[in-house]
Motif scaffolding. Structure first.
Motif, PDB file in Angstrom:
ATOM      1  N   MET A   1     -30.633 -17.973 -13.286  1.00 41.96           N
ATOM      2  CA  MET A   1     -31.450 -19.229 -12.501  1.00 41.96           C
ATOM      3  C   MET A   1     -30.857 -19.898 -11.989  1.00 41.96           C
ATOM      4  O   MET A   1     -28.678 -20.182 -12.317  1.00 41.96           O
ATOM      5  CB  MET A   1     -31.093 -19.998 -13.716  1.00 41.96           C
ATOM      6  N   PRO A   2     -30.050 -19.610 -10.813  1.00 38.62           N
ATOM      7  CA  PRO A   2     -29.367 -20.542  -9.515  1.00 38.62           C
ATOM      8  C   PRO A   2     -29.290 -21.237  -9.416  1.00 38.62           C
ATOM      9  O   PRO A   2     -30.525 -22.442  -9.632  1.00 38.62           O
ATOM     10  CB  PRO A   2     -29.824 -19.798  -8.251  1.00 38.62           C
ATOM     11  N   THR A   3     -27.589 -21.856  -9.232  1.00 39.40           N
ATOM     12  CA  THR A   3     -28.085 -23.594  -8.691  1.00 39.40           C
ATOM     13  C   THR A   3     -29.199 -24.431  -7.581  1.00 39.40           C
ATOM     14  O   THR A   3     -29.868 -25.156  -7.451  1.00 39.40           O
ATOM     15  CB  THR A   3     -26.832 -24.268  -8.842  1.00 39.40           C
ATOM     16  N   TYR A   4     -28.702 -22.941  -6.601  1.00 37.62           N
ATOM     17  CA  TYR A   4     -29.188 -23.910  -5.433  1.00 37.62           C
ATOM     18  C   TYR A   4     -29.973 -22.045  -5.093  1.00 37.62           C
ATOM     19  O   TYR A   4     -30.037 -21.401  -4.742  1.00 37.62           O
ATOM     20  CB  TYR A   4     -28.422 -23.588  -4.453  1.00 37.62           C
ATOM     21  N   SER A   5     -31.280 -22.959  -3.913  1.00 35.18           N
ATOM     22  CA  SER A   5     -32.332 -21.811  -3.385  1.00 35.18           C
ATOM     23  C   SER A   5     -32.358 -22.118  -2.121  1.00 35.18           C
ATOM     24  O   SER A   5     -32.601 -23.019  -1.917  1.00 35.18           O
ATOM     25  CB  SER A   5     -33.321 -22.096  -3.877  1.00 35.18           C
ATOM     26  N   LEU A   6     -32.262 -21.363  -1.024  1.00 34.45           N
ATOM     27  CA  LEU A   6     -31.648 -21.984   0.306  1.00 34.45           C
ATOM     28  C   LEU A   6     -33.346 -21.101   0.462  1.00 34.45           C
ATOM     29  O   LEU A   6     -33.208 -19.921   0.947  1.00 34.45           O
ATOM     30  CB  LEU A   6     -30.928 -21.004   1.049  1.00 34.45           C
ATOM     31  N   VAL A   7     -34.341 -22.085   1.264  1.00 28.09           N
ATOM     32  CA  VAL A   7     -35.888 -21.248   1.532  1.00 28.09           C
ATOM     33  C   VAL A   7     -35.953 -21.122   3.673  1.00 28.09           C
ATOM     34  O   VAL A   7     -35.709 -22.487   4.149  1.00 28.09           O
ATOM     35  CB  VAL A   7     -36.461 -21.830   1.258  1.00 28.09           C
ATOM     36  N   VAL A   8     -35.009 -20.018   4.223  1.00 22.92           N
ATOM     37  CA  VAL A   8     -35.419 -20.012   5.297  1.00 22.92           C
ATOM     38  C   VAL A   8     -37.058 -19.559   6.097  1.00 22.92           C
ATOM     39  O   VAL A   8     -37.085 -18.072   5.926  1.00 22.92           O
ATOM     40  CB  VAL A   8     -34.185 -19.146   5.888  1.00 22.92           C
ATOM     41  N   PRO A   9     -37.916 -20.276   6.888  1.00 23.34           N
ATOM     42  CA  PRO A   9     -38.882 -19.055   7.144  1.00 23.34           C
ATOM     43  C   PRO A   9     -39.003 -18.767   8.334  1.00 23.34           C
ATOM     44  O   PRO A   9     -37.985 -19.503   8.757  1.00 23.34           O
ATOM     45  CB  PRO A   9     -40.502 -20.519   7.245  1.00 23.34           C
ATOM     46  N   ALA A  10     -39.119 -17.787   8.986  1.00 21.95           N
ATOM     47  CA  ALA A  10     -38.659 -17.441  10.582  1.00 21.95           C
ATOM     48  C   ALA A  10     -40.264 -16.724  11.251  1.00 21.95           C
ATOM     49  O   ALA A  10     -41.075 -15.718  10.383  1.00 21.95           O
ATOM     50  CB  ALA A  10     -37.260 -15.698  10.018  1.00 21.95           C
ATOM     51  N   TYR A  11     -40.051 -16.935  11.936  1.00 19.88           N
ATOM     52  CA  TYR A  11     -41.617 -15.815  12.650  1.00 19.88           C
ATOM     53  C   TYR A  11     -40.869 -15.306  14.155  1.00 19.88           C
ATOM     54  O   TYR A  11     -40.287 -16.276  14.684  1.00 19.88           O
ATOM     55  CB  TYR A  11     -42.169 -17.129  13.290  1.00 19.88           C
ATOM     56  N   ASN A  12     -40.582 -14.797  14.259  1.00 23.02           N
ATOM     57  CA  ASN A  12     -40.709 -13.534  15.926  1.00 23.02           C
ATOM     58  C   ASN A  12     -38.593 -14.369  16.188  1.00 23.02           C
ATOM     59  O   ASN A  12     -38.619 -14.652  17.210  1.00 23.02           O
ATOM     60  CB  ASN A  12     -41.146 -13.849  16.591  1.00 23.02           C
TER      61      ASN A  12
END
Length: 326
Positions: A1-12
């Motif tokens: 299990m990671p310590t950090y999760s980086l969430v990056v939404p992207a559109y075009n």
């Protein structure tokens, strides 16, 4: 299990993908714990997802999500957060206006015991004076209308501890104003100032029309003040209309004029009609929001997943489409 999760939404964002992946990789190397990066393609019409697959090949720390269509930034953000496995989840935009390197400072404050560490835009490069001023007006106005206080000059760029995320997963409304939702949760929160960069490449996905709609959604989600204002406006106009009617009767009986004027009729009729339409419009916005909620449709549909091992259990109102042939 990671310590950090980086969430990056992207559109075009095909013009940004290569640089984004490179800088996220450098960030994950520099963090003081294991990390994963979840890139969410919000139904892009260009080659964003294909370029994500190419740029992340060979690096298992990157997880890729492709929504079945464009659901909007706040929903794509929610999808990424729902899939995050880290003890701390960081949300940032794909256009690199939020420098990934600032996450190191956010993580430092998280280690001090804060549950939510939000990034405060100390300087906003590449943005017009009009956008900066209207944004400041909105958040100050929002904080006056709502019991939930959203920090000024703060977007969705923040680090959130797992125990705050456990609360967030219970908030499954369709019209999502995520920065307000995290403020509503409470717990220990603090801010870190940073300089927001210009967009690395591409065009903004929030023109004025979408910004106004986003602002209206935020107010409706966290305040009933527009309804109270509509009620007060209707009451005020009713009092004025009643007084004007009484004055007209007195003037008529006193014989001050014999021929009724059409100007007063037109003015009063249009005034009352305009106020009624405004009040009905405000009520309609709230009814529309209620209509979206009672349908209870899924918030999003995931069309493709890549580099996920065992799919984590998702909160309610989330759907993953079964792969073809299975």
């Amino acid at each position: 299990m990671p310590t950090y999760s980086l969430v990056v939404p992207a559109y075009n964002e095909e013009a940004v993908v290569s640089e984004l992946v490179a800088r996220l990789g450098q960030l994950m190397d520099a963090l003081d714990g294991d990390a994963e990066a979840i890139l969410v393609d919000d139904g892009s019409r260009d080659r964003t997802y294909e370029l994500m697959v190419e740029a992340t090949a060979g690096d298992e720390r990157f997880r890729l999500v492709r929504l079945s269509r464009n659901f909007g930034h706040q929903i794509a953000l929610t999808a990424g957060v729902d899939l995050a496995a880290g003890d701390a989840v960081v949300v940032l935009d794909a256009d690199l206006q939020d420098p990934p390197e600032v996450v190191l400072e956010l993580a430092k404050r998280w280690r001090e015991g804060y549950d939510v560490v939000y990034a405060v835009r100390d300087e906003r490069r590449g943005e017009t004076a009009f956008k900066r001023k209207t944004a400041a007006w909105f958040y100050r106005g929002f904080n006056r209308l709502s019991e939930v206080q959203v920090p000024v000059d703060v977007g969705d760029f923040r680090l959130v501890d797992r125990r705050a995320l456990d609360v967030f997963h219970h908030m499954r409304e369709s019209n999502r104003f995520v920065r307000g939702m995290f403020s509503w949760i409470g717990l220990r929160q603090t801010g870190v100032a940073y300089q927001r960069d210009e967009r690395f490449a591409g065009e903004t996905k929030y023109p004025l029309r979408r910004m106004l709609r986003f602002a209206a959604s935020g107010v409706i989600s966290f305040s009933s003040a527009p309804l109270h204002a509509a009620l007060n406006l209707g009451f005020l106009v009713s009092v004025v209309s009643f007084a004007f009617g009484a004055w007209s009767v007195v003037v008529k009986l006193s014989g001050l004029y014999d021929v009724p004027g059409w100007t007063s009729i037109v003015v009063v009729t249009t005034l009352i009609g305009g106020v009624q339409l405004i009040v009905l419009g405000v009520i309609g916005e709230y009814i529309g929001s209620i209509h979206e909620e009672v349908k209870r449709r899924p918030l999003y549909v995931i069309g493709e997943l890549a580099n996920f091992g065992e799919l984590p259990s998702l909160p309610p109102r989330a759907v993953v489409v079964r792969p073809r042939g299975r």
